[in-house]
Structures are given as structure tokens and as C-alpha cells.
Scaffold this motif. Sequence first.
Motif, PDB file in Angstrom:
ATOM      1  N   PHE A   9       0.802  -1.189   0.034  1.00 30.21           N
ATOM      2  CA  PHE A   9       0.121  -0.003   0.101  1.00 30.21           C
ATOM      3  C   PHE A   9       0.762   1.276  -0.066  1.00 30.21           C
ATOM      4  N   ALA A  10       1.912   1.298   0.681  1.00 34.96           N
ATOM      5  CA  ALA A  10       2.993   2.327   0.656  1.00 34.96           C
ATOM      6  C   ALA A  10       3.326   2.725  -0.712  1.00 34.96           C
ATOM      7  N   LEU A  11       3.703   1.611  -1.604  1.00 30.56           N
ATOM      8  CA  LEU A  11       3.871   1.964  -2.937  1.00 30.56           C
ATOM      9  C   LEU A  11       2.923   2.603  -3.864  1.00 30.56           C
ATOM     10  N   ALA A  12       1.660   1.936  -3.657  1.00 29.51           N
ATOM     11  CA  ALA A  12       0.666   2.671  -4.121  1.00 29.51           C
ATOM     12  C   ALA A  12       0.210   4.073  -3.820  1.00 29.51           C
ATOM     13  N   SER A  13       0.487   4.443  -2.518  1.00 28.27           N
ATOM     14  CA  SER A  13       0.233   5.607  -1.865  1.00 28.27           C
ATOM     15  C   SER A  13       1.093   6.523  -2.625  1.00 28.27           C
ATOM     16  N   LEU A  14       2.573   6.237  -2.863  1.00 22.60           N
ATOM     17  CA  LEU A  14       3.568   7.020  -3.372  1.00 22.60           C
ATOM     18  C   LEU A  14       3.113   7.067  -5.045  1.00 22.60           C
ATOM     19  N   THR A  15       2.652   6.368  -5.601  1.00 23.67           N
ATOM     20  CA  THR A  15       2.181   6.071  -7.034  1.00 23.67           C
ATOM     21  C   THR A  15       1.158   6.801  -7.596  1.00 23.67           C
ATOM     22  N   MET A  16       0.066   6.810  -6.830  1.00 23.89           N
ATOM     23  CA  MET A  16      -0.967   7.276  -7.134  1.00 23.89           C
ATOM     24  C   MET A  16      -1.769   8.301  -6.322  1.00 23.89           C
ATOM     25  N   ARG A  17      -1.142   8.614  -5.344  1.00 20.62           N
ATOM     26  CA  ARG A  17      -1.306   9.540  -4.331  1.00 20.62           C
ATOM     27  C   ARG A  17      -2.475   8.974  -3.086  1.00 20.62           C
ATOM     28  N   LEU A  18      -2.357   9.458  -2.194  1.00 15.18           N
ATOM     29  CA  LEU A  18      -2.846   8.713  -0.917  1.00 15.18           C
ATOM     30  C   LEU A  18      -4.512   8.428  -1.159  1.00 15.18           C
ATOM     31  N   ASN A  19      -5.163   9.383  -1.234  1.00 17.45           N
ATOM     32  CA  ASN A  19      -6.678   9.397  -1.213  1.00 17.45           C
ATOM     33  C   ASN A  19      -7.058   8.400  -2.592  1.00 17.45           C
ATOM     34  N   ARG A  20      -6.284   8.281  -3.735  1.00 21.69           N
ATOM     35  CA  ARG A  20      -6.764   7.662  -4.623  1.00 21.69           C
ATOM     36  C   ARG A  20      -6.380   6.124  -4.171  1.00 21.69           C
ATOM     37  N   ALA A  21      -5.323   5.849  -3.566  1.00 23.44           N
ATOM     38  CA  ALA A  21      -4.752   4.397  -3.307  1.00 23.44           C
ATOM     39  C   ALA A  21      -5.597   3.942  -2.270  1.00 23.44           C
ATOM     40  N   LYS A  22      -6.216   4.616  -1.283  1.00 30.17           N
ATOM     41  CA  LYS A  22      -7.336   4.339  -0.483  1.00 30.17           C
ATOM     42  C   LYS A  22      -8.434   3.927  -1.086  1.00 30.17           C
ATOM     43  N   ALA A  23      -9.021   4.673  -2.004  1.00 33.43           N
ATOM     44  CA  ALA A  23     -10.269   4.155  -2.677  1.00 33.43           C
ATOM     45  C   ALA A  23      -9.953   2.872  -3.531  1.00 33.43           C
ATOM     46  N   TRP A  24      -8.752   2.587  -3.921  1.00 33.34           N
ATOM     47  CA  TRP A  24      -8.686   1.447  -4.826  1.00 33.34           C
ATOM     48  C   TRP A  24      -8.425   0.456  -3.988  1.00 33.34           C
ATOM     49  N   ALA A  25      -7.999   0.448  -2.995  1.00 36.32           N
ATOM     50  CA  ALA A  25      -7.835  -0.655  -2.014  1.00 36.32           C
ATOM     51  C   ALA A  25      -8.951  -1.111  -1.425  1.00 36.32           C
ATOM     52  N   LEU A  26      -9.969  -0.168  -1.123  1.00 33.51           N
ATOM     53  CA  LEU A  26     -10.942  -0.258  -0.209  1.00 33.51           C
ATOM     54  C   LEU A  26     -12.393  -0.922  -1.231  1.00 33.51           C
ATOM     55  N   THR A  27     -12.400  -0.274  -2.319  1.00 28.93           N
ATOM     56  CA  THR A  27     -13.422  -0.528  -3.282  1.00 28.93           C
ATOM     57  C   THR A  27     -12.978  -1.833  -4.166  1.00 28.93           C
ATOM     58  N   ASP A  28     -11.766  -2.104  -4.278  1.00 29.34           N
ATOM     59  CA  ASP A  28     -11.442  -3.237  -5.126  1.00 29.34           C
ATOM     60  C   ASP A  28     -11.824  -2.904  -6.751  1.00 29.34           C
ATOM     61  N   ASP A  29     -11.731  -1.642  -7.063  1.00 29.08           N
ATOM     62  CA  ASP A  29     -12.176  -1.457  -8.423  1.00 29.08           C
ATOM     63  C   ASP A  29     -11.120  -1.645  -9.493  1.00 29.08           C
ATOM     64  N   VAL A  30     -11.524  -2.084 -10.767  1.00 30.76           N
ATOM     65  CA  VAL A  30     -10.685  -2.220 -11.825  1.00 30.76           C
ATOM     66  C   VAL A  30     -10.532  -1.275 -12.657  1.00 30.76           C
ATOM     67  N   LEU A  31      -9.545  -0.684 -12.896  1.00 27.73           N
ATOM     68  CA  LEU A  31      -9.245   0.736 -13.531  1.00 27.73           C
ATOM     69  C   LEU A  31      -8.868   0.517 -15.037  1.00 27.73           C
ATOM     70  N   PRO A  32      -9.782   1.262 -15.850  1.00 33.40           N
ATOM     71  CA  PRO A  32      -9.459   1.235 -17.353  1.00 33.40           C
ATOM     72  C   PRO A  32      -8.276   2.005 -17.457  1.00 33.40           C
ATOM     73  N   ALA A  33      -7.405   1.581 -18.907  1.00 29.63           N
ATOM     74  CA  ALA A  33      -6.131   2.132 -18.956  1.00 29.63           C
ATOM     75  C   ALA A  33      -6.158   3.680 -18.951  1.00 29.63           C
ATOM     76  N   GLU A  34      -7.041   4.421 -19.279  1.00 30.24           N
ATOM     77  CA  GLU A  34      -7.097   5.837 -19.309  1.00 30.24           C
ATOM     78  C   GLU A  34      -7.180   6.577 -17.934  1.00 30.24           C
ATOM     79  N   GLN A  35      -7.814   6.002 -17.151  1.00 30.92           N
ATOM     80  CA  GLN A  35      -7.847   6.309 -15.681  1.00 30.92           C
ATOM     81  C   GLN A  35      -6.553   6.187 -14.903  1.00 30.92           C
ATOM     82  N   ALA A  36      -6.127   5.008 -15.313  1.00 32.29           N
ATOM     83  CA  ALA A  36      -4.761   4.298 -14.681  1.00 32.29           C
ATOM     84  C   ALA A  36      -3.445   5.148 -14.992  1.00 32.29           C
TER      85      ALA A  36
END
Length: 232
Positions: free
Chosen positions: A137-164
Motif C-alpha cells: 500500500f505504501a508503494l500505491a500511495s506514493l504512485t497514485m496519491r494517498l486518497n486514490r490508493a485508499k479508494a482503490w484498496a477499499l473498493t477493489d475497483d478495476v481501472l481502465p487504462a485511461e484512468q490508470a
Amino acid sequence: MNTSLAVGVGTIEVDDFSPLSRYDHDFAHDLRDAVLELNDHDDVKVVLLRATGPDFAPPGAAGDQDRPSGLPAWRRDFAGSAAIYQTLCFSKKVVVTEVQGRCTGAGTVLVLCSDLTVAGEDSTFGSPFAAIPEANFALASLTMRLNRAKAWALTDDVLPAEQAHAIGLVNFLEPVDQVWSRTASLAQDVCRMPLDGITMSKMLLQAVLDGHGVGREFDMAPHYARDLWGGK
């Protein structure tokens, strides 16, 4: 698994990286060894991970994921300091992932552990946090920004390429038929840097990762595994 060398770039090609999600210990061990061999090669500046199939890391069928036989073996090959993910994350060479199609589970962890990612417009990125204890999760927070990483981890979303791409998980987004050429161009751009400069930059990056708790997050992975696998 096929490893090749060309003009400063060491390429590791597999059909896809889904065996990591199924905890295939032989696959993880061979991939780690291939990365280590390229890391130690004086002429290599870029380590490139590429899938030759239509998907970088497709999901398995329901119930297809094999849990490891025990935490010590899992830690040795997947979560430990000498295992595949930390070998990539703390590599002294520039690690590039080339992603097309579906990227799920451990495939997304590889993206988080790499330095640069080129993705096709058809690609999708599944959150690894629900099923992969070594997802960092620390890598995800550094890569995506903390609020986005939290949303991704908690909602288990699949991100389309454009959003990623928009949130920084992917560095370069290309039409499907141009992914290979863009990756080759990017690798050659990196290779124009002197090897000493690359190594020093990666050592500085490692200090940043350590300061933000990336290593401690990997150390916590066995606790997540016990919760997920019922203490197995």
C-alpha cells in the motif's frame, strides 16, 4: 520464461504473469533469478518485463488460486527481502513493465514495483489488495496519491487504462499496435544515461522508499497473509 539482451536492455518474456497470483513458487523463483542475473550484468541498464500473450496477468477461474503450503515458503519466494517483489522494487537497474490486456493480482503488484510502465489502451488494472497479501500500500500511495490508493484498496475497483494513466499508475499510454515500439524507444532513452548515474539515482530512490515505509509494508505482509488465509 525467456531472457534476452540487446543494447543495454535485458528483456524477460513469459506467456503471462498470472502464475505469481497462483503462488507458483517455481515461477517466482525463476523470475527472481532472471532479474538478479540482469541486475548483476554490467551492460544492462533496463530490466523489461513483457508478456507475449494477450494479457499481462489475467485472472484465474474461481477457486484457481493456489494458496502456498506455508508462510515460510511464501515469504521466501514472494514477500521476503530476497523474494521477487523486493528484488524488483529495490533493483539498481531501471525496471520497465509493458502491459497489454488484463493486469490483475500479482501483475498489478509488478507494476507498482517497477519504475516505469507502458500500457496499451486496451489494458485494465485490477486492485491487488483483496487477494495478494504482499501488495504494497505504501508503494500505491506514493504512485497514485494517498486518497486514490485508499479508494482503490477499499473498493477493489478495476481501472481502465485511461484512468490508470490519469492517476499515475501508468506512465505512458499508447495504441495497442504502438506499445512495443514505445517501450523500445523509452528503454533506449534510459540507456543513454550512464550506468553510474542510473545506479546512484536508484539508490536515492531506495532511500525515499525506505523513508515512506515501503520496506516496513513488505515486512507486514505475513500479518496480512495470516488474516487472509486463516493463519495457514
